[in-house]
Write a protein that holds these residues in place. Structure first.
Motif, PDB file in Angstrom:
ATOM      1  N   ARG A   1       0.822  -1.206   0.000  1.00  0.00           N
ATOM      2  CA  ARG A   1       0.000   0.000   0.000  1.00  0.00           C
ATOM      3  C   ARG A   1       0.861   1.263   0.000  1.00  0.00           C
ATOM      4  O   ARG A   1       0.626   2.195  -0.776  1.00  0.00           O
ATOM      5  CB  ARG A   1      -0.917   0.002   1.227  1.00  0.00           C
ATOM      6  N   ALA A   2       1.906   1.289   0.842  1.00  0.00           N
ATOM      7  CA  ALA A   2       2.706   2.505   0.988  1.00  0.00           C
ATOM      8  C   ALA A   2       3.581   2.770  -0.233  1.00  0.00           C
ATOM      9  O   ALA A   2       3.738   3.924  -0.653  1.00  0.00           O
ATOM     10  CB  ALA A   2       3.579   2.398   2.240  1.00  0.00           C
ATOM     11  N   ILE A   3       4.153   1.715  -0.820  1.00  0.00           N
ATOM     12  CA  ILE A   3       5.110   1.908  -1.913  1.00  0.00           C
ATOM     13  C   ILE A   3       4.428   1.907  -3.273  1.00  0.00           C
ATOM     14  O   ILE A   3       4.751   2.735  -4.134  1.00  0.00           O
ATOM     15  CB  ILE A   3       6.205   0.819  -1.855  1.00  0.00           C
ATOM     16  N   ARG A   4       3.462   1.012  -3.473  1.00  0.00           N
ATOM     17  CA  ARG A   4       2.824   0.947  -4.788  1.00  0.00           C
ATOM     18  C   ARG A   4       1.581   1.833  -4.875  1.00  0.00           C
ATOM     19  O   ARG A   4       1.490   2.710  -5.733  1.00  0.00           O
ATOM     20  CB  ARG A   4       2.455  -0.491  -5.138  1.00  0.00           C
ATOM     21  N   GLU A   5       0.619   1.611  -3.985  1.00  0.00           N
ATOM     22  CA  GLU A   5      -0.640   2.337  -4.112  1.00  0.00           C
ATOM     23  C   GLU A   5      -0.469   3.828  -3.850  1.00  0.00           C
ATOM     24  O   GLU A   5      -1.019   4.667  -4.572  1.00  0.00           O
ATOM     25  CB  GLU A   5      -1.666   1.743  -3.156  1.00  0.00           C
ATOM     26  N   GLN A   6       0.292   4.175  -2.807  1.00  0.00           N
ATOM     27  CA  GLN A   6       0.464   5.583  -2.466  1.00  0.00           C
ATOM     28  C   GLN A   6       1.703   6.195  -3.114  1.00  0.00           C
ATOM     29  O   GLN A   6       1.693   7.366  -3.485  1.00  0.00           O
ATOM     30  CB  GLN A   6       0.542   5.738  -0.942  1.00  0.00           C
ATOM     31  N   GLY A   7       2.761   5.412  -3.244  1.00  0.00           N
ATOM     32  CA  GLY A   7       4.011   5.953  -3.778  1.00  0.00           C
ATOM     33  C   GLY A   7       4.141   5.896  -5.280  1.00  0.00           C
ATOM     34  O   GLY A   7       4.984   6.576  -5.861  1.00  0.00           O
ATOM     35  N   GLY A   8       3.336   5.049  -5.938  1.00  0.00           N
ATOM     36  CA  GLY A   8       3.366   4.997  -7.388  1.00  0.00           C
ATOM     37  C   GLY A   8       4.383   4.046  -7.981  1.00  0.00           C
ATOM     38  O   GLY A   8       4.530   3.981  -9.203  1.00  0.00           O
ATOM     39  N   ALA A   9       5.111   3.292  -7.147  1.00  0.00           N
ATOM     40  CA  ALA A   9       6.068   2.320  -7.673  1.00  0.00           C
ATOM     41  C   ALA A   9       5.329   1.127  -8.263  1.00  0.00           C
ATOM     42  O   ALA A   9       4.181   0.842  -7.903  1.00  0.00           O
ATOM     43  CB  ALA A   9       7.015   1.854  -6.573  1.00  0.00           C
ATOM     44  N   TYR A  10       5.994   0.410  -9.153  1.00  0.00           N
ATOM     45  CA  TYR A  10       5.371  -0.771  -9.742  1.00  0.00           C
ATOM     46  C   TYR A  10       5.271  -1.898  -8.721  1.00  0.00           C
ATOM     47  O   TYR A  10       4.396  -2.745  -8.800  1.00  0.00           O
ATOM     48  CB  TYR A  10       6.175  -1.228 -10.957  1.00  0.00           C
ATOM     49  N   GLY A  11       6.185  -1.910  -7.762  1.00  0.00           N
ATOM     50  CA  GLY A  11       6.145  -2.952  -6.742  1.00  0.00           C
ATOM     51  C   GLY A  11       7.097  -2.627  -5.606  1.00  0.00           C
ATOM     52  O   GLY A  11       7.912  -1.707  -5.684  1.00  0.00           O
ATOM     53  N   GLY A  12       6.995  -3.393  -4.543  1.00  0.00           N
ATOM     54  CA  GLY A  12       7.877  -3.212  -3.393  1.00  0.00           C
ATOM     55  C   GLY A  12       7.654  -4.335  -2.407  1.00  0.00           C
ATOM     56  O   GLY A  12       6.644  -5.043  -2.464  1.00  0.00           O
ATOM     57  N   GLY A  13       8.584  -4.513  -1.499  1.00  0.00           N
ATOM     58  CA  GLY A  13       8.416  -5.589  -0.538  1.00  0.00           C
ATOM     59  C   GLY A  13       9.597  -5.722   0.391  1.00  0.00           C
ATOM     60  O   GLY A  13      10.444  -4.825   0.497  1.00  0.00           O
ATOM     61  N   ALA A  14       9.654  -6.877   1.054  1.00  0.00           N
ATOM     62  CA  ALA A  14      10.719  -7.175   2.006  1.00  0.00           C
ATOM     63  C   ALA A  14      10.994  -8.667   1.964  1.00  0.00           C
ATOM     64  O   ALA A  14      10.136  -9.460   1.570  1.00  0.00           O
ATOM     65  CB  ALA A  14      10.320  -6.745   3.414  1.00  0.00           C
ATOM     66  N   SER A  15      12.191  -9.054   2.371  1.00  0.00           N
ATOM     67  CA  SER A  15      12.533 -10.475   2.426  1.00  0.00           C
ATOM     68  C   SER A  15      13.655 -10.682   3.422  1.00  0.00           C
ATOM     69  O   SER A  15      14.482  -9.793   3.648  1.00  0.00           O
ATOM     70  CB  SER A  15      12.953 -10.997   1.045  1.00  0.00           C
ATOM     71  N   GLN A  16      13.664 -11.860   4.022  1.00  0.00           N
ATOM     72  CA  GLN A  16      14.739 -12.279   4.909  1.00  0.00           C
ATOM     73  C   GLN A  16      15.607 -13.276   4.159  1.00  0.00           C
ATOM     74  O   GLN A  16      15.121 -14.305   3.688  1.00  0.00           O
ATOM     75  CB  GLN A  16      14.175 -12.924   6.175  1.00  0.00           C
ATOM     76  N   ASP A  17      16.894 -12.977   4.000  1.00  0.00           N
ATOM     77  CA  ASP A  17      17.832 -13.893   3.364  1.00  0.00           C
ATOM     78  C   ASP A  17      18.747 -14.444   4.451  1.00  0.00           C
ATOM     79  O   ASP A  17      19.743 -13.815   4.828  1.00  0.00           O
ATOM     80  CB  ASP A  17      18.649 -13.177   2.284  1.00  0.00           C
ATOM     81  N   SER A  18      18.405 -15.612   4.963  1.00  0.00           N
ATOM     82  CA  SER A  18      19.159 -16.182   6.080  1.00  0.00           C
ATOM     83  C   SER A  18      20.531 -16.683   5.659  1.00  0.00           C
ATOM     84  O   SER A  18      21.411 -16.845   6.506  1.00  0.00           O
ATOM     85  CB  SER A  18      18.360 -17.324   6.717  1.00  0.00           C
ATOM     86  N   SER A  19      20.741 -16.931   4.357  1.00  0.00           N
ATOM     87  CA  SER A  19      22.046 -17.419   3.916  1.00  0.00           C
ATOM     88  C   SER A  19      23.124 -16.356   4.066  1.00  0.00           C
ATOM     89  O   SER A  19      24.306 -16.674   4.201  1.00  0.00           O
ATOM     90  CB  SER A  19      21.976 -17.883   2.460  1.00  0.00           C
ATOM     91  N   ILE A  20      22.729 -15.069   4.049  1.00  0.00           N
ATOM     92  CA  ILE A  20      23.685 -13.985   4.274  1.00  0.00           C
ATOM     93  C   ILE A  20      23.328 -13.178   5.519  1.00  0.00           C
ATOM     94  O   ILE A  20      23.947 -12.145   5.790  1.00  0.00           O
ATOM     95  CB  ILE A  20      23.776 -13.043   3.053  1.00  0.00           C
ATOM     96  N   ALA A  21      22.321 -13.633   6.270  1.00  0.00           N
ATOM     97  CA  ALA A  21      21.899 -12.986   7.515  1.00  0.00           C
ATOM     98  C   ALA A  21      21.546 -11.523   7.290  1.00  0.00           C
ATOM     99  O   ALA A  21      22.107 -10.623   7.915  1.00  0.00           O
ATOM    100  CB  ALA A  21      22.983 -13.119   8.587  1.00  0.00           C
ATOM    101  N   ALA A  22      20.591 -11.283   6.389  1.00  0.00           N
ATOM    102  CA  ALA A  22      20.197  -9.911   6.059  1.00  0.00           C
ATOM    103  C   ALA A  22      18.697  -9.831   5.837  1.00  0.00           C
ATOM    104  O   ALA A  22      18.089 -10.740   5.260  1.00  0.00           O
ATOM    105  CB  ALA A  22      20.931  -9.424   4.817  1.00  0.00           C
ATOM    106  N   PHE A  23      18.100  -8.727   6.299  1.00  0.00           N
ATOM    107  CA  PHE A  23      16.691  -8.424   6.052  1.00  0.00           C
ATOM    108  C   PHE A  23      16.657  -7.252   5.087  1.00  0.00           C
ATOM    109  O   PHE A  23      17.214  -6.189   5.366  1.00  0.00           O
ATOM    110  CB  PHE A  23      15.981  -8.064   7.359  1.00  0.00           C
ATOM    111  N   ARG A  24      15.983  -7.430   3.925  1.00  0.00           N
ATOM    112  CA  ARG A  24      16.044  -6.432   2.857  1.00  0.00           C
ATOM    113  C   ARG A  24      14.666  -5.839   2.579  1.00  0.00           C
ATOM    114  O   ARG A  24      13.662  -6.556   2.583  1.00  0.00           O
ATOM    115  CB  ARG A  24      16.541  -7.065   1.548  1.00  0.00           C
TER     116      ARG A  24
END
Length: 390
Positions: A354-377
């Motif tokens: 909602r914040a990035i696409r619907e309100q911000g106008g981006a085509y998409g957005g999100g988050a993910s946890q990559d445990s193989s490198i211990a990073a939250f993106r």
């Protein structure tokens, strides 16, 4: 300039509105904001509960054998008449120069000639024996420490069951008889790699941005950024330009051949997925392969630990932005890894869309946890905004 043109266009439109028209715009904007902030009725959607999730993962039966000193692991299952085979060997200790060369090696290894056959004859042989063959590296952070890396070189192929012997012979020759003297072919392959990578920037911009944001969080993340990320693309462009010089091309071929010798010095293991009842036949075929394999080396790849804060901005030919932020978290063996994986999906569906696409106008957005490198993106895709999103 585009921003000024947009302001001028909007100002001209406003001049055409009377008081009622202006009020209608205000009311529509308020209604849109209220709709975007409204909580949807989740009870309308079908639900997945814990009762729908199996309590245990399926356990697949397998056999571990040894064929003339070659460890062979076989899974027998319905494959519709196909056999999948992989030769897996640990990556040896490599210098920074060899690590930079590794993606070029994996990208060309199955596109060159073998023995007396040139690359065209080898392609005909591949088409006759297998449905596909490729070389790649498999790297994973340690389950308890992302600063430690486990890495293997994989030679993988699939074929019809009746072609299993020819398949293994082709895999053996790819390891032992790969030739690097077809210089025009090497030059062509590097140019093709560059063209593909250049064309993929806007399609994979969010992945490249996340790789850059994570590059200081673990040795594997840094290596990914340097090999397949934006830093790797910059190096690939420089290499492509340099190979226009014949002496540079000859030196590049020599470095690839030296790396090939280092990589194939380790003794591999064979993984096979095949139809039930064909295990014995494949073990017999593996004996011919095992007879030519080296005794093996003892050193293995070790990357220097890294954990540093990075902030980068990369410029490319696009009218939109790809934003990313990353935060250090935990490896896969940590109790919080599962919760962070669920949190990423919750944020993506419950807020970021909602914040990035619907309100911000981006085509998409999100988050993910990559445990193989211990990073939250966090990321945005084809985003008209930059600082506001970050």
């Amino acid at each position: 300039r585009r921003a000024e043109e947009e302001k001028t266009r909007l100002a001209a439109l406003r001049q055409t509105l009377d008081a009622a028209g202006e009020q209608a715009v205000v009311e529509r904007a308020a209604a849109l904001k209220a709709r975007q902030a409204a909580e949807d009725d989740a009870s309308l959607l079908p639900k997945v509960t814990l009762e729908d999730v199996p309590a245990e993962l399926p356990r697949l039966a397998y056999h571990e054998d040894e064929s003339a000193g070659l460890p062979v692991t076989t899974y027998e299952t319905a494959t519709n008449g196909l056999v999948y085979q992989q030769l897996v060997a640990p990556l040896p200790a490599l210098s920074d120069e060899e690590l930079a060369l590794l993606p070029h090696y994996t990208g060309t290894a199955t596109e060159l000639g073998l023995g007396e056959a040139d690359y065209l004859e080898t392609q005909h042989r591949q088409s006759a024996a297998v449905g596909g063959i490729n070389v790649y590296t498999s790297m994973r952070g340690d389950v308890d420490d992302a600063q430690r890396v486990r890495a293997n070189l994989v030679l993988s192929s699939k074929a019809l069951q009746r072609k299993a012997g020819d398949q293994l012979a082709l895999m053996r020759d790819t390891r032992e008889a790969l030739r690097f003297d077809e210089l025009p072919r090497l030059r062509e392959l590097v140019a093709q790699q560059r063209a593909r990578r250049d064309q993929s920037v806007t399609g994979q911009g969010h992945s490249l941005a996340m790789a850059a944001a994570c590059a200081g969080m673990s040795p594997m993340a840094r290596l990914q950024h340097r090999s397949t990320g934006l830093a790797g693309l910059r190096s690939l462009r420089a290499l492509d330009r340099a190979l226009g010089n014949d002496s540079e091309l000859q030196a590049f071929a020599g470095r690839l051949e030296q790396l090939h010798q280092r990589l194939t010095a380790a003794r591999p293991e064979l993984l096979t997925v095949t139809e039930p009842g064909s295990r014995g036949e494949l073990l017999d075929a593996a004996q011919a392969l095992a007879a030519t394999l080296p005794a093996g080396t003892t050193d293995s790849l070790a990357l220097a630990p890294v954990q540093e804060r990075r902030g980068e901005c990369w410029l490319t030919n696009t009218q939109v932005n790809f934003c990313a932020r990353a935060y250090p978290t935990v490896p896969v063996g940590h109790p919080d890894a599962a919760a962070l994986t669920v949190l990423a999906a919750y944020l993506r569906n419950g807020f970021l869309h909602r914040a990035i696409r619907e309100q911000g106008g981006a085509y998409g957005g999100g988050a993910s946890q990559d445990s193989s490198i211990a990073a939250f993106r966090f990321f945005s895709y084809r985003d008209p905004r930059l600082t506001e999103t970050l």
